[in-house]
Structures are given as structure tokens and as C-alpha cells.
Scaffold this active site. Structure first.
Site, mmCIF file in Angstrom:
data_model
loop_
_atom_site.group_PDB
_atom_site.id
_atom_site.type_symbol
_atom_site.label_atom_id
_atom_site.label_comp_id
_atom_site.label_asym_id
_atom_site.label_seq_id
_atom_site.Cartn_x
_atom_site.Cartn_y
_atom_site.Cartn_z
ATOM 1 N N TRP A 113 -17.238 -18.432 -35.985
ATOM 2 C CA TRP A 113 -17.515 -18.029 -37.380
ATOM 3 C C TRP A 113 -17.064 -19.097 -38.365
ATOM 4 O O TRP A 113 -17.625 -19.225 -39.451
ATOM 5 C CB TRP A 113 -17.011 -16.629 -37.698
ATOM 6 C CG TRP A 113 -15.549 -16.321 -37.836
ATOM 7 C CD1 TRP A 113 -14.509 -16.927 -37.229
ATOM 8 C CD2 TRP A 113 -14.986 -15.284 -38.677
ATOM 9 N NE1 TRP A 113 -13.332 -16.320 -37.603
ATOM 10 C CE2 TRP A 113 -13.598 -15.311 -38.479
ATOM 11 C CE3 TRP A 113 -15.521 -14.336 -39.537
ATOM 12 C CZ2 TRP A 113 -12.725 -14.430 -39.142
ATOM 13 C CZ3 TRP A 113 -14.660 -13.462 -40.181
ATOM 14 C CH2 TRP A 113 -13.284 -13.509 -39.994
ATOM 15 N N ASP A 114 -16.074 -19.920 -37.989
ATOM 16 C CA ASP A 114 -15.687 -21.034 -38.862
ATOM 17 C C ASP A 114 -16.903 -21.916 -39.143
ATOM 18 O O ASP A 114 -17.174 -22.298 -40.277
ATOM 19 C CB ASP A 114 -14.620 -21.915 -38.197
ATOM 20 C CG ASP A 114 -13.308 -21.202 -37.952
ATOM 21 O OD1 ASP A 114 -13.311 -20.222 -37.188
ATOM 22 O OD2 ASP A 114 -12.281 -21.612 -38.535
ATOM 23 N N TYR A 128 -4.544 -27.455 -27.921
ATOM 24 C CA TYR A 128 -4.788 -26.025 -28.122
ATOM 25 C C TYR A 128 -4.674 -25.293 -26.790
ATOM 26 O O TYR A 128 -5.121 -25.787 -25.764
ATOM 27 C CB TYR A 128 -6.189 -25.782 -28.719
ATOM 28 C CG TYR A 128 -6.433 -24.317 -29.028
ATOM 29 C CD1 TYR A 128 -5.932 -23.742 -30.195
ATOM 30 C CD2 TYR A 128 -7.154 -23.506 -28.148
ATOM 31 C CE1 TYR A 128 -6.129 -22.383 -30.464
ATOM 32 C CE2 TYR A 128 -7.361 -22.155 -28.421
ATOM 33 C CZ TYR A 128 -6.842 -21.598 -29.578
ATOM 34 O OH TYR A 128 -7.043 -20.272 -29.848
ATOM 35 N N GLY A 142 -11.617 -12.148 -35.074
ATOM 36 C CA GLY A 142 -11.357 -13.187 -36.075
ATOM 37 C C GLY A 142 -10.102 -12.881 -36.866
ATOM 38 O O GLY A 142 -9.501 -13.757 -37.462
ATOM 39 N N ASP A 190 -7.129 -11.861 -35.670
ATOM 40 C CA ASP A 190 -6.476 -11.678 -34.373
ATOM 41 C C ASP A 190 -5.215 -10.830 -34.384
ATOM 42 O O ASP A 190 -4.971 -10.050 -33.493
ATOM 43 C CB ASP A 190 -6.091 -13.038 -33.787
ATOM 44 C CG ASP A 190 -7.116 -14.094 -34.092
ATOM 45 O OD1 ASP A 190 -8.294 -13.737 -34.251
ATOM 46 O OD2 ASP A 190 -6.740 -15.266 -34.186
ATOM 47 N N ARG A 228 3.054 -16.923 -37.032
ATOM 48 C CA ARG A 228 2.045 -16.781 -35.978
ATOM 49 C C ARG A 228 2.265 -15.501 -35.171
ATOM 50 O O ARG A 228 3.310 -14.872 -35.275
ATOM 51 C CB ARG A 228 2.142 -17.997 -35.035
ATOM 52 C CG ARG A 228 1.739 -19.310 -35.651
ATOM 53 C CD ARG A 228 0.265 -19.467 -35.811
ATOM 54 N NE ARG A 228 -0.471 -19.319 -34.560
ATOM 55 C CZ ARG A 228 -1.801 -19.274 -34.471
ATOM 56 N NH1 ARG A 228 -2.534 -19.360 -35.555
ATOM 57 N NH2 ARG A 228 -2.398 -19.132 -33.301
ATOM 58 N N TRP A 265 -2.712 -12.645 -40.546
ATOM 59 C CA TRP A 265 -3.548 -11.444 -40.671
ATOM 60 C C TRP A 265 -2.765 -10.158 -40.941
ATOM 61 O O TRP A 265 -3.277 -9.068 -40.748
ATOM 62 C CB TRP A 265 -4.436 -11.247 -39.418
ATOM 63 C CG TRP A 265 -5.428 -12.354 -39.283
ATOM 64 C CD1 TRP A 265 -5.385 -13.381 -38.385
ATOM 65 C CD2 TRP A 265 -6.597 -12.604 -40.084
ATOM 66 N NE1 TRP A 265 -6.446 -14.240 -38.573
ATOM 67 C CE2 TRP A 265 -7.198 -13.787 -39.606
ATOM 68 C CE3 TRP A 265 -7.196 -11.941 -41.170
ATOM 69 C CZ2 TRP A 265 -8.356 -14.337 -40.147
ATOM 70 C CZ3 TRP A 265 -8.359 -12.495 -41.719
ATOM 71 C CH2 TRP A 265 -8.921 -13.664 -41.204
ATOM 72 N N GLU A 296 -5.017 -22.932 -44.685
ATOM 73 C CA GLU A 296 -5.694 -21.928 -43.860
ATOM 74 C C GLU A 296 -5.682 -20.567 -44.557
ATOM 75 O O GLU A 296 -6.666 -19.837 -44.543
ATOM 76 C CB GLU A 296 -4.975 -21.839 -42.505
ATOM 77 C CG GLU A 296 -5.664 -20.953 -41.500
ATOM 78 C CD GLU A 296 -4.981 -21.002 -40.136
ATOM 79 O OE1 GLU A 296 -3.912 -21.646 -40.013
ATOM 80 O OE2 GLU A 296 -5.526 -20.387 -39.202
HETATM 81 C C1 9WN Z 1 -8.120 -17.847 -31.928
HETATM 82 C C2 9WN Z 1 -10.045 -20.996 -36.038
HETATM 83 C C3 9WN Z 1 -9.616 -19.582 -35.682
HETATM 84 C C4 9WN Z 1 -10.276 -18.531 -36.599
HETATM 85 C C5 9WN Z 1 -9.647 -17.150 -36.425
HETATM 86 C C6 9WN Z 1 -8.147 -17.283 -36.609
HETATM 87 C C7 9WN Z 1 -7.589 -18.275 -35.597
HETATM 88 C C8 9WN Z 1 -7.495 -18.554 -33.130
HETATM 89 C C9 9WN Z 1 -5.999 -18.701 -32.933
HETATM 90 O O1 9WN Z 1 -8.185 -19.530 -35.795
HETATM 91 O O2 9WN Z 1 -7.818 -17.772 -34.297
HETATM 92 O O3 9WN Z 1 -9.510 -17.799 -32.067
HETATM 93 O O4 9WN Z 1 -5.640 -19.442 -32.008
HETATM 94 O O5 9WN Z 1 -5.220 -18.098 -33.647
HETATM 95 O O6 9WN Z 1 -7.522 -16.064 -36.517
HETATM 96 O O7 9WN Z 1 -10.195 -16.278 -37.375
HETATM 97 O O8 9WN Z 1 -11.627 -18.460 -36.303
HETATM 98 O O9 9WN Z 1 -9.854 -21.224 -37.396
#
Ligand code: 9WN
Length: 425
Positions: A34-35, A80, A166, A168, A201, A355, A398
Site C-alpha cells: 500500500w505504500d 529487515y 497495515g 500492525d 515499536r 498504531w 513516518e
Molecule cells: C510490516 C512499510 C510498512 C507499512 C505498514 C507499517 C509498517 C511493517 C513493519 O511498515 O509495517 O509490514 O515491519 O512494521 O505498519 O503500514 O506498510 O512502511
């Protein structure tokens, strides 16, 4: 002094990895679902070719069954976790590039309409073939959503992992997540907390559950039918359903523009089903729409931003409009910047944690769009204006602390830059 619009474009250029954009350098080194859709709309404000390219690189990761994965691993990176070695989707989906095995909100269809409207406005008729290809990919992905994630035809699509939402780490998932075991076979090597403060986080115990879920679905060999029956976490999510319903309406618009009458009937049926499903989720106590935990059978009565997202798809009645307006105003009272992703009066509210309170520019963008669609233009304008101002003050972070307006999480964030470009235009 560099102007902020130029600065936003510079962020997108800096996060460009050759036709696709990473959410931010280091913390998120791949293409996210979705980004990228939001980012393509940002690009469309100044470079329509690059906007199309963003979506074209993204559909390279589409699965044969139509699913758009949540991450496309175009090139390897060890900054990551979890990477492709944990997902192991290549054993069932051998196509390159490698991808994760779950999905994310289908903003793609909304983005495609936005891009095509720009094409029409600028008279770039040479984009027709590209538009057709993207439309077909979107249609296949919508079919996947209905088949794989609403097999019982409730008109509500389900998430099987909090990462799919999204949002999370939202308190909306807390109760359901408690049922997910914390055991994992995979060694958890978190990288996120090397980039940002751990107190902002998800906790380690959440990560154990996130990875446990990945392992369950990996053992199902990513087969949607097996996943559906084995899922320890299954929530009919109103945010996801609303985005899908709105994207379906946008595909209907596209199909009529492109004279694709064959697709129209199917899209209308899909749309009506989703609208009925969403309408059934109004909750008078929350004064918004609530998701349904398909395992416990309980409504999720947590005041999070998800309650307002259905505005992007629905036409509210006058009572719902009034309640939602009052509720959004109440959530924003005393805040430097709204709309918090969890209501400040909720015991779950944490102004800096992922979130559970902070403000996301793209969420404000969606809610403002929904308010406009529902004749609440004044409130929409305030939210858009505040979003622009907080970015101008704190930078392209962010997300933002609603109490202080401080910018948090990753810096130089692509979707924040895109939101700025779209809201400012
Ligand atoms: C897991 C990339 C993504 C967004 C999500 C956000 C965060 C990832 C994470 O970052 O999620 O997909 O590792 O936390 O919550 O909305 O798409 O920006």
C-alpha cells in the site's frame, strides 16, 4: 531556502530504487504494497511516467492466484526481518521477484484511477495499453480478495495476520492476538529496533506471534483454502473492506472509461456485496464501524482509526454523519495534531507507539477523502490543513505524536512525502 514541495519530490527521488520506491532507507528496504500505491499518486502530481512505473514494478510480484503480496523483495537486503528466507514463498510461487506470503490494503485500484485521471487531464493517450495491463492486474487481485478472504460471502474481507492490516500494532488486534501462540521455530532477529526506538515499536512478544502466524501459513504452503481453515487469527476488517469497496468503485469507473463492459457486471456485484457488508458493521456505541473477530464471533469495539475508514466507500445517513463528525472532533480535542490512530480517552492510547495513538499522514488523507465524499468538507479541510502543517514543521516522518506534534519512526518517509504532494496540490 528549499521549498517543501521540492523537498517531498527529493524524498521520492532518494527512495527510488530504479522504478520502485522503498518506504524509507534502511528500516524498510523493499517495495511495500500500500505504500507504493500512495507513492504512485505522489509521483502522479509531477511525473506521470514514474507514477505508472511504480505500479508496474509492483505487479511483477503478483501471484498466479491474483494476490498482491505485502512486500516485493526486488533485491536482497539484510536490514529487515523477516526476509525471503523466513517466508519461503518461492517453493510455491517460483516467479521472480521473491515476495512475502501475505497481503496489504488494496489501495492499488484507488491509485490507478488517480493516475488515469491525471492522464486524461494531461491528454497522454499513449498510456492506454499500460492502463489496461494495470487494470487487469487489479481486477485479478480483487477476485482473489473475494475468493480467498470472504469465502462465506459476508461482504467483509478478512485479514489473517496483523501485518496485512497495515495498522500492525493496533489495539484492535490485541484480544485476537492473545490466542496466537508465542512459540516459533524461526530465530527472531529483529532489525527494526536497530533503526528506531524500541519503545515506539511492537513488543518482542508481538513479534513472536507475528512469526508464529507466518510459520502456520508457510506450513499450509501458502494455499488460501488451507490457510483459511488453519488460521489462528482471522478478522473481518472494516478498514480493509472499505478500501477494497472504494477501490472496486474506482475500477467500475475505470471500466466504463475504458469501455470494458465485460468486467462491469462482475465489479458491480462485488461492490454491492462489500457495501452491504460494511453497512452491517455500524456500531452506535463506538459511533463508527467495527471489525468482527471471526474466531471468537465478537465485535471489536476498540476506538481506532479503522472505525472511520468506511467513509471512503459509503454514503452515510445524516445521523451517522453527525455522530462521526462529533466523534472525530472529540478525538482531536487537546491534540496538537489529529486524527490519533487510537482515541486518546482509550486505556490503550500511547502517543508514541506504533498504531496505538500516533497520527499517520496517509490515514488522514483517507479519512479526509471519506469526509469530503460525505459532505463534511469543513472538517476534511481542517484535517488536510493540519496534516500539511505538521509535515512542514516536523518533516517527512513516518508518523507524528498527536500530543506534541513531534515526528517519529523512520525519517524521510515516502508515503508522507506523497501525502504532502497530493494534499498540497
Ligand atoms: C510490516 C512499510 C510498512 C507499512 C505498514 C507499517 C509498517 C511493517 C513493519 O511498515 O509495517 O509490514 O515491519 O512494521 O505498519 O503500514 O506498510 O512502511
Amino acid at each position: 531556502m528549499i521549498n517543501v514541495t521540492d523537498a517531498a519530490r527529493t524524498i521520492l527521488a532518494r527512495n527510488d530504487r530504479g522504478g520502485y520506491t522503498v518506504p524509507t532507507d534502511g528500516l524498510y528496504p523493499f517495495q511495500w504494497n500500500w505504500d507504493s500505491a500512495f507513492v504512485s499518486m505522489g509521483f502522479a502530481t509531477f511525473d506521470i511516467d514514474r507514477a505508472y512505473q511504480e505500479l508496474e514494478r509492483f505487479i511483477q510480484g503478483q501471484w498466479n492466484n491474483g494476490m498482491f503480496p505485502h512486500i516485493i523483495f526486488h533485491v536482497p537486503s539484510d536490514s529487515y526481518f523477516p526476509g525471503p528466507d523466513v517466508w519461503q514463498t518461492d517453493q510455491c510461487h517460483s516467479k521472480k521477484p521473491l515476495t512475502s506470503g501475505i497481503t496489504q490494503p488494496p489501495v492499488f485500484g484507488m491509485a490507478l484511477r488517480f493516475l488515469y485521471e491525471t492522464v486524461l487531464a494531461t491528454g497522454r493517450h499513449d498510456m492506454l495499453a499500460r492502463t489496461h495491463t494495470l487494470f487487469n492486474a487489479a481486477l485479478r487481485s480483487h477476485r482473489w480478495w473475494l475468493e480467498a478472504r470472504d469465502p462465506d460471502k459476508r461482504g467483509l474481507v478478512a485479514i489473517l495476520h496483523p501485518w496485512e492490516s497495515g495498522s500492525d500494532n493496533s489495539p484492535a488486534w490485541d484480544e485476537a492476538l492473545v490466542r496466537v501462540p508465542t512459540t516459533t521455530k524461526t530465530e527472531i532477529c529483529r532489525q527494526d529496533t536497530k533503526h528506531v526506538n524500541a519503545t515506539m515499536r511492537p513488543r518482542n512478544i508481538d513479534y513472536q506471534r507475528f512469526i508464529h502466524l507466518v510459520e502456520v501459513y508457510r506450513e499450509c504452503q501458502w494455499d488460501p483454502i488451507k490457510q483459511w481453515s488453519h488460521a489462528p487469527f482471522k478478522i473481518a476488517d472494516v478498514q480493509m473492506t472499505a478500501i477494497l469497496a472504494r477501490a472496486t468503485a474506482d475500477l467500475i469507473w475505470m471500466a466504463s472509461q475504458l469501455n470494458l463492459s465485460d468486467a462491469l457486471g462482475e465489479l458491480f456485484t462485488m461492490h454491492q456485496l462489500l457495501i452491504n457488508g460494511l453497512n452491517s458493521r455500524w456500531n452506535q456505541h463506538i459511533r463508527g464501524f467495527v471489525s468482527l473477530d471471526l474466531i471468537s464471533g465478537k465485535d471489536i469495539e476498540k476506538p481506532t482509526q479503522t472505525c472511520f475508514i468506511p467513509l471512503i466507500a459509503l454514503e452515510l445517513d445524516s445521523y451517522q454523519r453527525k455522530f462521526i463528525q462529533e466523534e472525530i472532533e472529540r478525538w482531536c480535542q487537546g491534540m496538537v495534531i489529529g486524527i490519533p490512530t487510537t482515541a486518546p480517552f482509550s486505556p490503550d492510547f500511547e502517543s508514541k507507539r506504533y498504531w496505538r495513538g500516533p497520527v499517520w499522514a496517509v490515514i488522514n488523507w483517507l479519512i479526509a477523502d471519506g469526509l469530503r465524499k460525505n459532505q463534511l468538507k469543513e472538517l476534511a479541510t481542517i484535517i488536510e490543513g493540519n496534516t500539511i502543517s505538521v509535515i512542514e514543521r516536523a518533516g517527512f516522518c513516518e508518523y507524528f505524536d498527536p500530543i506534541t506534534g513531534e515526528g517519529l519512526g523512520g525519517n524521510t518517509f515516502s508515503w508522507t512525502a506523497a501525502a504532502y504532494l497530493v494534499l498540497r496540490r
